[in-house]
Design a protein around this motif. Structure first.
Motif, short mmCIF file in Angstrom:
data_model
loop_
_atom_site.label_atom_id
_atom_site.label_comp_id
_atom_site.label_asym_id
_atom_site.label_seq_id
_atom_site.Cartn_x
_atom_site.Cartn_y
_atom_site.Cartn_z
N ASP A 1 2.63 1.54 -3.42
CA ASP A 1 1.65 1.93 -4.42
C ASP A 1 1.31 3.41 -4.26
O ASP A 1 1.19 4.14 -5.25
N PHE B 1 6.71 -1.37 -9.73
CA PHE B 1 5.94 -0.76 -8.64
C PHE B 1 4.81 0.14 -9.15
O PHE B 1 3.81 0.32 -8.47
N ARG C 1 -9.72 -0.95 -0.60
CA ARG C 1 -9.26 -0.76 0.76
C ARG C 1 -9.35 -2.04 1.58
O ARG C 1 -8.69 -2.20 2.59
N PHE D 1 3.13 -6.94 -9.37
CA PHE D 1 3.15 -6.22 -8.08
C PHE D 1 1.78 -6.32 -7.42
O PHE D 1 0.76 -6.11 -8.07
N SER E 1 -10.62 -3.38 8.13
CA SER E 1 -9.95 -3.84 6.91
C SER E 1 -9.25 -2.70 6.20
O SER E 1 -9.53 -2.40 5.06
N PRO F 1 -2.76 -3.12 -3.98
CA PRO F 1 -4.06 -3.31 -3.33
C PRO F 1 -5.15 -2.72 -4.23
O PRO F 1 -5.07 -1.56 -4.60
N ASP G 1 -2.87 -6.31 2.11
CA ASP G 1 -1.79 -5.33 2.00
C ASP G 1 -0.48 -6.09 2.21
O ASP G 1 0.05 -6.17 3.31
N THR H 1 -15.35 7.60 12.88
CA THR H 1 -16.18 8.68 12.35
C THR H 1 -17.22 9.00 13.41
O THR H 1 -17.52 10.11 13.74
N THR I 1 -20.96 6.47 7.87
CA THR I 1 -19.94 5.43 8.07
C THR I 1 -20.39 4.11 7.45
O THR I 1 -21.58 3.89 7.20
N SER J 1 0.84 -1.21 0.00
CA SER J 1 0.00 0.00 0.00
C SER J 1 0.87 1.26 0.00
O SER J 1 0.57 2.22 -0.70
N SER K 1 -5.71 -0.66 5.00
CA SER K 1 -4.27 -0.73 4.83
C SER K 1 -3.64 0.34 5.70
O SER K 1 -4.12 1.48 5.71
N PRO K 2 -2.55 -0.01 6.40
CA PRO K 2 -1.86 1.03 7.14
C PRO K 2 -1.30 2.05 6.14
O PRO K 2 -0.63 1.68 5.20
N GLU L 1 -13.10 8.20 5.34
CA GLU L 1 -13.82 7.18 6.10
C GLU L 1 -12.85 6.35 6.94
O GLU L 1 -13.13 6.00 8.08
N PRO M 1 -7.94 7.99 3.76
CA PRO M 1 -9.18 8.59 3.26
C PRO M 1 -10.14 8.87 4.42
O PRO M 1 -10.08 8.18 5.45
#
Lengths: 689, 689
Positions: A114, B127, B99, B93, A553, B96, B103, A573, B203, A111, A555-556, A565, A563
């Motif tokens: 990317d 990449f 979301r 590669f 769920s 992701p 990852d 939120t 949310t 992540s 990605s760090p 949310e 984003p």
């Protein structure tokens, strides 16, 4: 200015000069990833203690590579009342410089990679032309290795180790013939008119035997060196030399080796220069940058948070985090969004003034209109801009007001060495030069439950208690903070007979953790051993399994990347509002901690620069300087920082010069004085909030 | 042909066609590293057992990324008696794709990255434009996730989960008002003339509640979908629809989701196609390529070597390793250096013939004169060339001789499914479709000693025993093989009273290992836990410490990369000669293993294709086909492989088609037949050596 392996050496002096002349430095790093284990939400739990956060970042972020380092130096031109800026964008890669050099492994997180790719990051520049580096242990070992090589060579006496002179070298049976042949050839050489002769290529072990034997048999009159033929095979050349000649050759050789060593130390030399300058170093949300910089270029991070603080003070005697500054009085209520790009935008508008900054001649002009965010050099640049705007704004509270506030002004000292802590709801910063804030968390519950549970289950469980916040710890546990403290005991009691879940008070939880800690010495190890996270787990699909459950769920990703949310569910939120709500409650609960350095809100209020309650004159700041530090200044440093007499920096400057180059002796040092008093001031919450 | 994320989809059919029409496929992979722990010398110990080698590679190589995959398809044109070649160079590669997607973290090894950089490898292509992929578990989970989403949507009845119809959705207290507002708005919508209305962004949890509630209250007449606004916030759009309209929208949505799923599966589809084609797949020194391919695109590698063999036979029913082929009779003594580049060069000269190969129209022409080594596509290409030359050479032993030998010829079957094992002195290959060779190692000693010891100390210790070989295991232990077996007991006896070191026979050592294994179930875990190697150790400088001792200070690098001297010390420059010497001894000791399939050298000799002792006609090969396999052929496959009736492949083809797409059911299968008999043949050593 872009710096790669290709132009690093020729740029070094330019870099050193820029650092030396600067009033302050801004830095930023880009990494190959953020977390090799838990998701950001788990990595940055809203109720982490500073120790926990440090251990998590140390354990889950340090195997990534800091592969782009931005340095921006700012020098104030009194005459034209503007800053002149020099920006450097370094590409960094641990290219093995020889077969015996460390072969670093580093982790990449798709992540993050990317994300950088989407920002036009040039990976080829990193991997093909990145500047190498060594940490201090590696540098030391390389020096030793160099010495050893000199022992082996039969060069200047001074380099012959006693042992190698004691007597004949013990040559393994199967190599005796080989060595004897060599000795015969040497005898011939000494008795004929040839100047030198080559040996056939042989193994490193055999070469060692040759060096040692000749070293012992012919301490003088011979020069032995290892060369490479076109097939890259290594062979030995033995030549007759007089003392003069031999010394000269040895000299040359040693100079060459010294230069190779410097090349290997590479980018670390820039960090050493920054460190030795003891200049104010500015970053935005810079905790990870600082941790990576120390980890990669100085030493593996210490286990204990306090040791880390001391190392950090050695390497960076004065730090300032613009994200922390922007989220503190008096900026807090003027700035809605403290992400770097947003901050830069807001600080150009009233009540702030866009700072007067120009690129030095021969340095690229960054255009803040066409953003190049996430290029380390650019990020460092606008971090500097943000600092100048905010510093100058503090000047408006002085009587008479001032347009320009120097990086050495007492007005900014309260912000020193406090690094922003992401998403901890009641501890805004890590206090590098003092004890950390210790909020009571007596409205917090520690809940354990079956791993099938989702956030909604917890909301249901506590539906009777009104507005709550949930902070996931792992699959089967979470913190739940209630809006009213008196409900805590009720919740605990009602849970007595529950089977599927269990509720403890925060205090009880911390106690059991402490015991745990004492059982297995290091928190990090055992704390996470129990958790389902691990690189291999993620790769092998188990971690994936979790990311697909949709529970957490995400990605760090770096703060700026998250984003809305995601931010939402991570911070919540549904808790975003209540975070501030919560800080309001907590801050009221903040207590004076006898051992710690935090004071009550009221006690410190007067020390907040430009604090609305009443502006204050520069003089009153002298009180924030302890006599001890005053005394510790040497005349030289006095000069250096004369304009506003900064005892604090000079103290450190002196400490360091006393410590010499390897400035990381974890020297014990009282961490009190101005910060401890201003720290709570930073956390002050005015009624008008 | 270069394939990235940009042109992957449009290229898929071209790729599928190329695979379908091909006579055989050649593959090659480029990785981000080789070993995250021990140096190559320790990773490839000369006396590893196949199990040990597999476990080491699994443990220390699988966290690297296979980021370039070369596929080269070869089709024989009978009419023009030449091969037509199509080469593909895939950049890979794990981007992701959403979301909620995995990852992936992967490790990079600086020496490998640096090597690829020096070869002009384009990291930006990987990449920025790498093709994503999923393994089968991930793909499965994504499908489930898709189903879940359909349950939530109030779409076609068929997609409503029973549970969601049972009754009212339990809405947490604090969300009740929110949901009721939504319901009011829906009522308004149904009673007014608007077609639809938007909700404010909310949310994921709230959206879920909305879906479930409307799903239950308005099973028909409404269409609910989640959209994103320009701020990337997600909001819900609710619209009135009649049944027709709703079904159509659902249809579209599902097709779109299906396509997204396919995009996510990405490159794995190519591997599935290769697998399903059941074509002969060729590689050079391909064990790591096979392991990575299975690990990355199918499933995490199994713990047990035999399970790995079965999975491999599922994914690649027929493999051939050109490095193993080249180091086997009759090529062994014709080919001095089996590294890919060298092999390709030698196979162009007599007694071999350069193969007739042309690129298909519209495919790039590779020029073997201007080498592009270590570009996966190119390496796959010349691997194919090497195979053709060697296969055709086998034809010269036939009576009458043949110029062209097909990829389905019985002549090459003895080489099937035997993957080259690097630097194991007495086990040349891993037998994927049968039991492995079990050389007696009764001239080998297991020695433990203080970690200060170096190779020279061991030479000294055994100086009385003449020529020996040393194989380091870790800091404090090594194998020592003596030239005479009868000396083993002497060595053991003399060590009885030694304090600093300890000597065991290989048999004793293996026994204790077996016990160890039973104590802690998995060798890999405990075996390496004890060793000083670990990524973190290396990164944190400890591993570095070791690399600087100069004992075995070599970066793990690919076979082709290892400089002469490294080769030397790893295999032993001083043992290079004696390796062959040793194989000579060992081969004589090879015993028939009742349970295993290996035969005595003599017994199998006659089955070596073109074996010097006496050439043999193609017919005699029918004996190497077991009736069982013959029977198991279906008419369809008969046709498919009619020209030389390959029972073996078709068996597999059928097995697989029976197993369906997810062809990895670890289906038990007798692994005997042609290989077991030919396996020892491969290891045959003629007297004329």
């Amino acid at each position: 200015m872009e710096v790669t392996r290709k132009n690093f050496k020729e740029s070094l002096n330019t870099i050193y000069t820029a650092i030396e002349e600067a009033d302050f430095l801004a830095i930023d790093g880009e990494f190959s990833g953020i977390s090799d284990g838990p998701s950001v939400s788990a990595l940055t739990n809203g109720l982490d203690t500073p120790e926990e956060r440090y251990h998590k970042l140390k354990k889950h972020s340090m195997d990534f590579l800091l592969f782009q380092f931005g340095l921006c130096t700012f020098k104030y031109e009194q005459s034209e009342s503007k800053y002149v800026m020099k920006s450097f964008n370094f590409y960094i890669f641990p290219k093995p410089f020889s077969r015996s050099s460390p072969d670093i492994k580093f982790v990449c997180q798709s992540s993050s990679i990317d994300f950088l790719a989407s920002q036009g990051f040039d990976f080829n520049k990193v991997f093909c032309n990145g500047i190498p580096y060594l940490n201090q242990e590696e540098e030391g070992q390389l020096r030793e290795q160099l010495e050893d090589k000199r022992f082996q060579s039969n060069g200047a006496q001074s380099f012959i180790s006693p042992s190698s002179c004691k007597g004949p070298v013990s040559v393994p049976e199967e190599h005796k013939d080989f060595i004897n042949e060599v000795l015969d050839k040497v005898e011939d050489l000494l008795n004929n008119s040839d100047k030198s002769f080559k040996l056939e290529p042989c193994t490193g072990f055999q070469r060692k035997l040759i060096y040692q034997t000749l070293n012992w048999k012919y301490p003088k009159g011979l020069h032995v060196e290892t060369l490479e033929n076109e097939k890259k095979e290594r062979y030995i050349l033995i030549s007759k030399v007089d003392d003069e000649e031999r010394k000269r050759r040895e000299q040359e050789k040693q100079e060459k080796e010294q230069e190779e060593l410097n090349d290997a130390v590479g980018f670390s030399r820039v960090i050493h220069a920054i460190s030795q300058s003891a200049k104010l170093v500015i970053g935005h949300n810079m905790l990870l940058d600082v941790m990576h910089t120390i980890h990669q270029f100085y030493c593996p991070l210490p286990e204990d948070l306090n040791d880390f603080k001391e190392v950090t003070m050695c390497v960076f005697p004065r730090l300032l985090d613009t994200k922390l500054m922007a989220s503190t009085q008096p900026f807090k209520e003027l700035i809605s969004n403290t992400s770097l790009a947003e901050l830069e935008r807001q600080l150009k508008e009233a009540p702030f003034k866009p700072p007067k900054v120009e690129s030095a001649d021969g340095f690229p002009r960054y255009d803040t209109a066409s953003e190049q965010l996430h290029e380390a050099g650019y990020d460092a640049y606008i971090t500097g801009l943000c600092f100048i705007s905010m510093a100058n704004y503090l000047g408006t509270f002085l009587t008479p007001p001032r347009d320009h506030i120097s990086a050495r002004s007492k007005l900014i000292e309260p912000f020193f060495n406090k690094l922003f802590l992401m998403r901890i709801i009641d501890i805004p910063y890590l206090n590098i030069s003092g004890p950390d804030l210790q909020p009571k968390r007596d409205n917090v519950l520690y809940v354990t439950f079956p791993k099938e549970w989702k956030t909604s289950d917890l909301y249901q469980l506590f539906s009777a208690f009104g507005n709550i916040q949930v902070f996931w710890i792992d699959d089967t546990s979470a913190f739940v903070s209630l809006s009213q403290t008196d409900q805590v005991q009720i919740a605990v009691n009602t849970s007595r007979y529950a089977e599927s879940y269990r509720i403890q008070t925060y205090a009880e939880y911390m106690e059991s953790r402490l015991e745990e800690k004492q059982n297995c010495r290091r928190f990090t190890e055992c704390g996470w051993l129990k958790s389902p996270y691990s690189t291999s787990a993620v790769v092998s699909g188990y971690g994936f399994n979790r990311t697909l459950t949709g529970k957490r769920s995400f990605s760090p990703i770096q703060e700026e990347q998250i984003p809305e949310e995601t931010e939402g569910v991570i911070g919540g939120t549904w808790s975003h509002a209540s975070v501030t709500q919560d800080i309001r409650n907590k801050s009221k609960k903040m207590k004076t901690d006898a051992t710690g350095g935090s004071r009550t809100v009221e006690g410190a209020a007067v020390q907040v620069p430009g604090y609305p309650v009443g502006s204050t004159s520069e003089d009153s700041w002298l009180t924030s300087q302890t006599p001890g530090e005053k005394r510790s200044m040497s005349p030289i440093q006095e000069e250096q920082y004369s304009d506003e007499g900064d005892g604090y920096a000079s103290t450190w400057h002196q400490d360091r010069s006393a410590q010499g180059k390897k400035g990381c002796k974890h020297k014990k040092r009282k961490i009190e004085g101005p910060e401890s008093s201003s720290s709570s001031a930073l956390f002050d919450v005015p009624q008008v909030w």
